[in-house]
Write a protein that holds these residues in place. Structure first.
Motif, short mmCIF file in Angstrom:
data_model
loop_
_atom_site.label_atom_id
_atom_site.label_comp_id
_atom_site.label_asym_id
_atom_site.label_seq_id
_atom_site.Cartn_x
_atom_site.Cartn_y
_atom_site.Cartn_z
N GLU A 98 37.38 28.26 4.95
CA GLU A 98 36.26 27.35 5.19
C GLU A 98 35.01 28.12 5.63
O GLU A 98 33.88 27.78 5.24
N ARG B 99 33.44 29.48 2.59
CA ARG B 99 32.76 28.41 1.82
C ARG B 99 31.43 28.05 2.47
O ARG B 99 30.43 27.83 1.77
N GLU C 84 32.85 31.04 -3.01
CA GLU C 84 33.87 30.16 -3.59
C GLU C 84 35.19 30.92 -3.68
O GLU C 84 35.58 31.40 -4.76
#
Length: 430
Positions: A418, A421, A426
């Motif tokens: 996370e 991200r 990605e």
């Protein structure tokens, strides 16, 4: 995952009732198991029975580990092999014994024959792991390497028996082998007399048949039932199909890390006993087994081979239900260190403690430092990096990076992903 419940079986809510405790079982009787134990008393170790707090908390009942990985020759196989060889007459002993095996059976037969003053010849595939080959020779056997698979080695062993008159020692389908393996069941009840469940690996079935039969017959004297659960690798689950068919059935096995129990067809006598004496057969995946090996190393400080860890895998995956003390059989500890390294890596990955991700990065200075800082900020550790400009899946203005990261488990791994991200990357988990 698959499970097969014995018709009329079981002792827990939601399962059927077991066969009467007084019903006769095929194969050795209780007196035979007791005689075998007396025969083995100066040869076989009474292996430790360790309590696992970690697994007990997971199961909600006391869990004990029967450590046959600490047995002489590193596995339970010595029990059946010595019991059979000790019963041979003088003429049979003079002609020697023969076996075909790529692992624990070879070492058990070699050790037993040497102890009893007999010649032993073991046929093994050419690609057998070096530690197993050397151990078999060290125990006194003459080793013959034949073919690339077990079936070729077995055919060579049978030809040798026909030519020399030596006695063939089967790995599981013989009453004397089962009788010897059943001594393990008697030890279990001596060490955990209030056991309500026993979980045992199944390959050809000699161990499970002996343990289940000895335990059921001993428990019947006290008028009580003990639940027996067998565990197979899902890639070699010959008992699942065979029990469904009502007779031994040959399956096509797939490669599995639990090669010690990868048997394509149950033995006839073990099948007859297991059909009546084992309540349920469940299967576990290679990833389940790898995770179990990690737990045994970290929590119990025990080195166990993959086939010997399937009972632990069954508990960890929720396939075992128990309402009292539960004994798991760790059937062996003979594993090639190089193979163990691979299994540990697989177990860490399966537990999401070893995370490998791939990302596209802008092809400009400083990007690796940014990634390293993100991972560091999440208290994870980068252990390997592959950085290349030549992957076709990226844009011509990007580069590809594979990073391997150690984490503390699934939640920690997700936090790392996370964070990447949020920074605009990605990450693809490999």
């Amino acid at each position: 995952m698959t499970d097969t419940t014995r018709p009329g079986a079981a002792a827990l809510p939601g399962t059927a009732a077991p066969a009467p405790t007084g019903s006769a079982l095929p194969g050795p009787d209780l007196a035979g198991f007791e005689a075998a134990r007396a025969r083995l008393v100066d040869v076989v170790q009474v292996t430790p029975m360790e309590r696992s707090r970690y697994l007990s908390g997971m199961l909600g009942a006391e869990v004990f580990l029967k450590c046959e990985n600490l047995q002489r020759t590193g596995a339970y196989k010595i029990r059946g092999a010595y019991n059979m060889l000790a019963k041979l007459d003088a003429e049979q002993r003079a002609r020697g014994v023969v076996a075909a095996s790529a692992g624990n059976h070879a070492q058990g037969v070699a050790f037993a024959a040497t102890e009893l003053g007999m010649r032993s010849t073991i046929f093994m595939p050419v690609g057998v792991a070096l530690p197993k080959l050397q151990a078999t020779r060290d125990y006194g056997a003459a080793v013959e390497l034949r073919g690339l698979d077990f079936q070729t080695a077995l055919a060579a062993a049978i030809e040798h028996v026909e030519r020399t008159g030596a006695t063939f020692v089967p790995p599981y389908d013989h009453p004397d082998i089962i009788e010897g393996q059943g001594t393990l069941g008697l030890e279990i009840l001596d060490q955990v007399p209030d056991a309500t469940t026993v979980v045992v690996p199944i390959g050809g079935g000699g161990l499970a048949a002996g343990v289940a039969s000895a335990i059921r017959q001993r428990a019947a004297l006290d008028g009580r039932e003990i639940r027996i659960i067998g565990v197979q690798a899902e890639r070699a689950a010959s008992y699942v199909d065979s029990l469904a068919a009502g007779e031994p059935t040959t399956i096509v096995t797939r490669p599995t890390i639990a090669d010690g129990i990868a048997v394509a067809r149950p033995g006839a006598l073990p099948f007859a006993i297991i059909r009546d004496a084992v309540d349920e057969v469940v299967t576990v995946s290679d990833d389940d087994i790898a995770r179990a090996l990690i737990v045994l190393l970290e929590r119990a400080k025990l080195v166990v081979e993959p086939a010997g860890a399937v009972a632990i895998a069954a508990i960890m995956t929720g396939l075992v239900a128990a309402d009292g003390p539960t004994v798991t059989v760790l059937s062996g500890g003979n594993v090639d260190p190089l193979f163990m390294e691979r299994v540990i890596s697989r177990g860490l990955a399966a537990s999401q403690r070893y995370l490998k991700v791939r990302m596209a990065l802008p092809d400009r200075p400083g990007q690796l430092a940014i990634i390293a800082q993100i991972v560091s900020d999440e208290q994870a550790n980068v252990v390997e990096v592959l950085h290349t400009q030549h992957d076709a899946w990226t844009s011509i203005t990007d580069v590809s990076i594979d990073i391997s990261v150690t984490t503390r488990g699934p939640e920690h791994a997700e936090r790392v992903l996370e964070a990447l991200r949020r920074a605009g990357y990605e990450p693809q988990v490999l």
